[in-house]
Write a protein that holds these residues in place. Sequence first.
Motif: not given
Length: 117
Positions: A28-39, A44-47, A63-71
């Motif tokens: 909930h905190l990191f993914r489902e909370c409306p405040v976090s979802q807005s963040v 603007s990165n679909p990953i 997600v970490l496995a898919l992202l380049p270092l900067e992301k």
Amino acid sequence: MRVNLSLRKITRNILCPRCGGREETMNHLFRECPVSQSVWRELSNPIFTMFPEAEFIEWLTKVLALLPLEKCRIYCGTLWAIWGDKSSRIHNKQGKSSQEIVNFVHEYLKELDGIKT
């Protein structure tokens, strides 16, 4: 997380301090909370929003496995900023808007880049 604190009899309030609408779990905190979802939307990165059915640790790992270092830096900085906003709402009774959190992450990463030697 408040659900864990409740299980240990440390608190009876298990609601998210950011939205007050659901139990505060990692998901909930990191993914489902409306405040976090807005963040996440404002970044603007679909990953960042992939694997919606995964539990938090699985989502984090995938997600970490898919992202380049900067992301990865942005992703981890955002997780940290979401946690910090939650703590500020509990201890200081003030929080940031989703845009303020995104701006904080970008400014913090710029600051870190500035101190590289």
